[in-house]
Write an enzyme that holds these catalytic residues in place. Structure first.
Site, PDB file in Angstrom:
ATOM      1  CE  LYS A   1     154.303  -4.532  22.801  1.00 25.09           C
ATOM      2  NZ  LYS A   1     154.432  -3.321  23.610  1.00 25.09           N
ATOM      3  CB  THR A   2     156.151  -1.711  16.695  1.00 25.23           C
ATOM      4  OG1 THR A   2     154.929  -2.027  17.352  1.00 25.23           O
ATOM      5  CG2 THR A   2     155.904  -1.599  15.208  1.00 25.23           C
TER       6      THR A   2
ATOM      7  CG  ASP B   1     152.607  -3.198  15.118  1.00 26.04           C
ATOM      8  OD1 ASP B   1     153.130  -3.661  16.153  1.00 26.04           O
ATOM      9  OD2 ASP B   1     152.484  -1.982  14.899  1.00 26.04           O
ATOM     10  CG  ASP B   2     148.729  -2.348  18.647  1.00 30.92           C
ATOM     11  OD1 ASP B   2     148.584  -2.999  19.701  1.00 30.92           O
ATOM     12  OD2 ASP B   2     148.560  -1.123  18.574  1.00 30.92           O
TER      13      ASP B   2
ATOM     14  CE  LYS C   1     146.745 -22.998  16.110  1.00 32.74           C
ATOM     15  NZ  LYS C   1     145.619 -23.712  16.730  1.00 32.74           N
TER      16      LYS C   1
ATOM     17  CE  LYS D   1     155.963   4.233  20.085  1.00 27.87           C
ATOM     18  NZ  LYS D   1     154.925   3.286  19.711  1.00 27.87           N
TER      19      LYS D   1
END
Length: 745
Positions: free
Chosen positions: A547-548, A601-602, A629, A706
Site C-alpha cells: 500500500k505504501t 502512512d499507516d 476534511k 512485500k
C-alpha cells in the site's frame, strides 16, 4: 541718469521695513526701480521715500541688508533699472515661508489663498529676485520669506495667440495683480498651511523621485507590492486637503507573513527605500525585551518618541516615520498565553497598542511587522487601525521565479560571465516550491561550482589564473547545484518516497494496474477540477500488500511541487500533543503550495492503536479527522493519500467517511499472478519458474507482494538446485500456499 554713489543706512521705520522697498529721502532722484551694486554683485530694489533718511543715503531693512550683503555706512552704486514688461512680468512666484521669530510660532492653520491676496496687494508692482529675503506681515504675525522660483508670463497670451505651455524661468521679475503666488513651507518650519495656494512641494508624491520599480529587486511579488501600495500609501500620495475632506485615515500598520525566505524583510526594506521618508527604524523583536521592570515598555516608547515630538511640532505636515519589526511574534504573543511568565510580553503588547492607535494616536507613523507565525500574534494588534493590512508573502510562482533568477544573474550577464546555454525559463520550471532565498542560494551554489573548476588541486590551494579569466557559469553548474546542494524546505524530499519504492512497482496483475489507474484519475481530478480542491483517498488492504509503495508511486507520478509523507517513523517518542503539532505542520506547509500531495502512512500506527485494550489516541484521531476534511485556502489544491491495514478499526472510529473514496489493495491470490510477479522480478530461471507454476497450480494462494519479495530473497541465497523447494516450503510455512485464508477478489 548715470549711476550715483550712496551710503547704506537703516530703514527709518518699522512699517517701511515691511514694504520690501529701499528708502531714500527724495523719490525724484531715481525711477521707481533701481539696481544697487555692492562691489561685483547687483541687486534690484523698488524705491520709496521718507524724510527721515539722511541725504545721500539709502535705507535698507535687516533682511535686505542680509540678502544684498551690505553693512550700515557702506558705499553702494545706485542706477535706475527698467523692466522689459514683455519678458519680465511674473506669472508665478514661489516663496518659502517661516515665522520670523521662533517665539511667535503657533499651530494655527494659515489660509494660503488669503495670504496670496494680501501678498499681491502689499507688494504689487515691485521688483523681486531669486533668493531675495523679505518680511511679510499677515494676521498680526510677521513671517520671513525667501523667493525660490519665478516664471514669466507667456507674451503670446497678450497677442491672443496659443500658449506654448512652457513658461520661461526668470531671475528678476515684476509682480503684477495677475501674478500667482505659491507658498512653500520651509523644511524646518512648523507653520500649518491650508488652501490651494500651498506649494507643489506639499502636494508632491511621498515616493522618492529617483525610485525605479524595475530596480527594486523583489522578484515575483509584483501583485503583493501593488496591493500594499493601494492599501497603505494611496491616501498618503493624495493632497492632504482631499484626504481631510473624505475623512480618510492613513493606514498605520502592515503585517507581512509567510514562509521563511520568501521576501518579507526584503519587501519591508524596499518600502523604506521607496518612500521619501526618514531611514526606517528596524527592530528585531527580541531586542525590545529587557529583564528589568518597565525597561521593555520604555524601549517601545523610545521607538515612537521622534514621531511624537514631530507631530506635536509640525502637526499634519509631519514627515512619515517607518518602524519595522522583524520577528514581531517574539514580542506580540497573545496576552495571557504564557503561563508562569512575568507578564513582560503582555505589557509590551499593551504599550505597542496604545502607541499605534491609542487615545493620543499618531498619524505620522507606519509600522511594518513581519512573522512566519501570524497565529501567535495578539488579535488586538491585527484589527483595523493597527496592523490592518495583512499580506501573505508566499512561495513565488513560475513567473516570479524567472524574475528572481534574472535579478540574481543580472550582474553575471552584464559582465559576460553567464554561459549562453543557461535557460532561466527551464530553471524556473525545475525549481517548483523554491523560495526567493533558496533561488538566491542556487545561484550562489552554481557560482561556487563554476569557480571550483579553476582551482588547482596542489599542496596549496591556488587559483589557476590562466583559465580563471575564461570563467563562465553554465547550465550544468545550475543543474548540479539543483540536484546536490539546494533543496526546497517546502518541496518534495525524493529520498523520502524513493525508499518506499526502491524495488519499483511490481505490476503482477490487473488489480495493481487498476489501483495505479484510479490513482492517476484522482491526481487529474485534483489538478483540473475547480469544484473539488480537496481530494482524499484511502488505500486499504492486508499487511505487506504494498500500500505504501503504491501511495508513494501515485504521489511521485503526480509531479506535484509539494509532496510530503506523514509517517509514524518520524514521530517515535512524540507525545500526543507533539504528534498533533507535527501532523498539523505538514498540512500547513502543504497549504502554502499551489498543488500539494500528502501521504498519511499507516494511520493505525499514527493513532497508537492496539487491539488489546483496545487503546488509541483520541487527540491524534480528532486532529486527523479535522485536517482530512479541511479544504485548502482559495487557489490551492490538495491530494491526501492514506494507507491502513485495519479498515475495520477506521470504520469503528468513523474515519472512513473522512476520505472521498477508498481503494482496496489485494494480496496475490492466484498462481498466474504469482508467476507474473516472479517473471517481473527476474529472480528465478525459466525452468525454476515452470516447476513453481506446476506446484502452485490449483492451490489456494494469499501473499502480499512485500512478503513475497522477502521469501524470494531468502530462497535465492541457496544453490540453484535447492531454491525452488526452499521457496515452496517458505510459502507453506507462511501459510500463503494451500491456505484457508484464500479470498476470491
Amino acid at each position: 541718469m548715470s549711476s550715483r554713489i550712496m551710503l547704506a543706512a537703516k530703514c527709518p521705520t518699522e512699517e517701511l521695513s515691511l514694504t520690501n522697498c529701499a528708502v531714500i529721502k527724495d523719490e525724484s532722484q531715481f525711477d521707481q526701480h533701481v539696481t544697487v551694486r555692492n562691489g561685483i554683485h547687483k541687486f534690484v530694489f523698488s524705491l520709496r521715500s521718507h524724510p527721515g533718511v539722511p541725504s545721500g543715503s539709502m535705507g535698507f531693512s535687516l533682511p535686505q541688508r542680509k540678502w544684498a550683503g551690505v553693512s550700515i555706512g557702506q558705499e553702494v552704486e545706485v542706477t535706475n533699472y527698467k523692466f522689459d514688461k514683455s519678458k519680465q512680468c511674473i506669472s508665478t512666484i514661489t516663496v518659502e515661508i517661516d515665522f520670523l521669530q521662533k517665539k511667535s510660532v503657533d499651530s494655527n492653520p494659515y489660509n494660503s489663498d488669503h495670504m496670496a491676496n494680501a501678498f499681491l496687494q502689499h507688494f504689487n508692482n515691485q521688483a523681486f529676485s531669486i533668493e531675495q529675503q523679505l518680511v511679510f506681515s499677515f494676521s498680526d504675525k510677521v513671517f520671513g520669506l525667501v523667493v525660490k522660483d519665478m516664471e514669466a508670463m507667456d507674451p503670446s497670451i497678450l497677442r491672443a495667440e496659443l500658449s506654448s505651455g512652457k513658461k520661461p524661468k526668470i531671475e528678476i521679475g515684476l509682480l503684477t495683480g495677475n501674478s500667482q503666488v505659491i507658498f512653500e513651507k520651509s523644511e524646518t518650519s512648523s507653520i500649518v498651511l491650508v488652501g490651494k495656494s500651498k506649494t507643489r512641494e506639499s502636494r508632491q508624491s511621498i515616493i522618492s523621485p529617483d525610485w525605479d520599480f524595475e530596480k527594486m529587486g523583489i522578484g515575483g511579488l509584483d501583485k503583493e507590492f501593488s496591493d500594499i501600495f493601494r492599501r497603505a500609501f494611496a491616501s498618503r500620495v493624495f493632497p492632504p486637503d482631499i484626504v481631510e475632506q473624505m475623512g480618510c485615515k492613513h493606514v498605520k500598520g502592515i503585517l507581512l507573513y509567510g514562509p521563511p525566505g520568501c521576501g518579507k524583510t526584503l519587501m519591508a526594506r524596499q518600502i523604506g527605500k521607496m518612500l521619501k521618508a526618514r531611514e526606517p527604524k528596524i527592530v528585531n523583536g527580541p531586542e525590545i525585551l529587557n529583564k528589568f521592570v518597565g525597561e521593555s515598555e520604555a524601549n517601545v516608547r523610545k521607538l515612537f518618541a521622534d514621531a511624537e515630538e514631530e507631530q506635536k511640532r509640525l502637526g499634519p505636515n509631519s514627515g512619515l516615520h517607518i518602524i519595522i519589526f522583524d520577528e514581531i511574534d517574539a514580542i506580540c504573543k497573545q496576552r495571557g498565553s504564557m503561563a508562569g511568565s512575568t507578564g513582560v510580553h503582555d505589557t509590551v503588547v499593551n504599550q505597542l497598542l496604545s502607541k499605534i492607535d491609542g487615545v493620543e494616536q499618531l498619524n505620522n507613523i507606519l509600522v511594518i511587522g513581519m512573522t512566519n507565525r501570524p497565529d501567535l500574534i495578539d488579535e488586538a494588534l491585527l484589527r483595523p487601525g493597527r496592523l490592518e493590512v495583512k499580506m501573505e508573502i508566499g512561495l513565488p510562482d513560475e513567473n516570479g521565479r524567472i524574475q528572481i533568477l534574472n535579478i540574481h544573474t543580472s550582474k553575471m550577464r552584464q559582465h559576460d560571465l553567464l554561459a549562453p546555454d543557461v535557460e532561466i525559463k527551464k530553471l524556473a520550471a525545475e525549481t517548483k516550491n523554491y523560495s526567493g532565498a533558496e533561488l538566491e542560494g542556487l545561484v550562489r551554489a552554481a557560482q561556487s561550482t563554476a569557480m571550483n573548476r579553476h582551482i588547482k588541486a596542489t599542496s596549496t590551494v591556488e587559483v589557476n589564473l590562466e583559465t580563471a579569466e575564461r570563467l563562465k557559469v553554465g547550465m550544468h553548474d545550475f543543474l548540479s547545484s539543483l540536484n546536490n546542494d539546494i533543496k526546497p524546505a517546502f518541496g518534495t524530499n525524493q529520498e523520502d518516497y524513493a525508499s518506499y519504492i526502491m524495488n519499483g512497482i511490481i505490476r503482477w496483475g490487473d488489480p495493481v494496474r487498476a489501483v495505479l489507474g484510479d490513482g492517476e484519475l484522482l491526481v487529474q481530478q485534483t489538478k483540473n477540477s475547480e469544484r473539488t480542491p480537496l481530494v482524499s483517498v484511502l488505500l486499504e488492504g492486508p499487511p505487506n500488500s504494498g500500500k505504501t509503495a503504491l501511495a508513494a508511486k501515485i504521489s511521485e507520478d503526480s509531479q506535484f511541487p509539494f509532496i510530503k509523507i506523514c509517517s509514524p517513523d518520524k514521530m517515535i517518542g512524540h507525545s500526543e500533543i507533539a504528534k498533533c503539532q507535527a501532523i498539523k505542520k505538514i498540512f500547513e506547509d502543504a497549504y502554502k503550495s499551489q498543488l500539494s500531495c500528502v501521504v498519511v502512512d499507516d494511520i493505525e500506527r499514527l493513532l497508537d492503536y492496539v487491539p488489546i485494550g483496545p487503546r488509541f489516541s483520541n487527540l491524534v484521531l480528532q486532529t486527523l479527522l479535522v485536517l482530512l476534511k479541511k479544504p485548502p485556502p482559495k487557489g490551492r489544491k490538495l491530494l491526501i493519500i492514506g494507507t491502513t491495514s485495519r479498515r475495520d478499526v477506521l470504520q469503528e472510529m468513523e474515519m472512513l467517511d473522512a476520505f472521498s473514496t477508498t481503494i482496496h489493495i489485494p494480496n496475490i491470490s492466484r498462481g498466474e499472478q504469482l508467476i507474473e510477479a516472479l517473471e517481473l522480478l527476474g529472480s528465478f530461471q525459466d525452468v525454476e519458474r515452470a516447476s513453481i507454476a506446476k506446484a502452485v497450480k490449483g492451490q489456494n494462494l494469499w501473499i502480499g507482494i512485500k512478503k513475497l519479495l522477502m521469501l524470494i530473497e531468502m530462497a535465492m541465497q541457496l544453490e540453484p538446485g535447492y531454491r525452488v523447494s526452499k521457496f515452496l516450503s517458505l510459502l507453506k510455512e507462511e501459510g500463503a500456499l494451500g491456505s484457508d485464508k484464500f479470498v476470491a477478489i
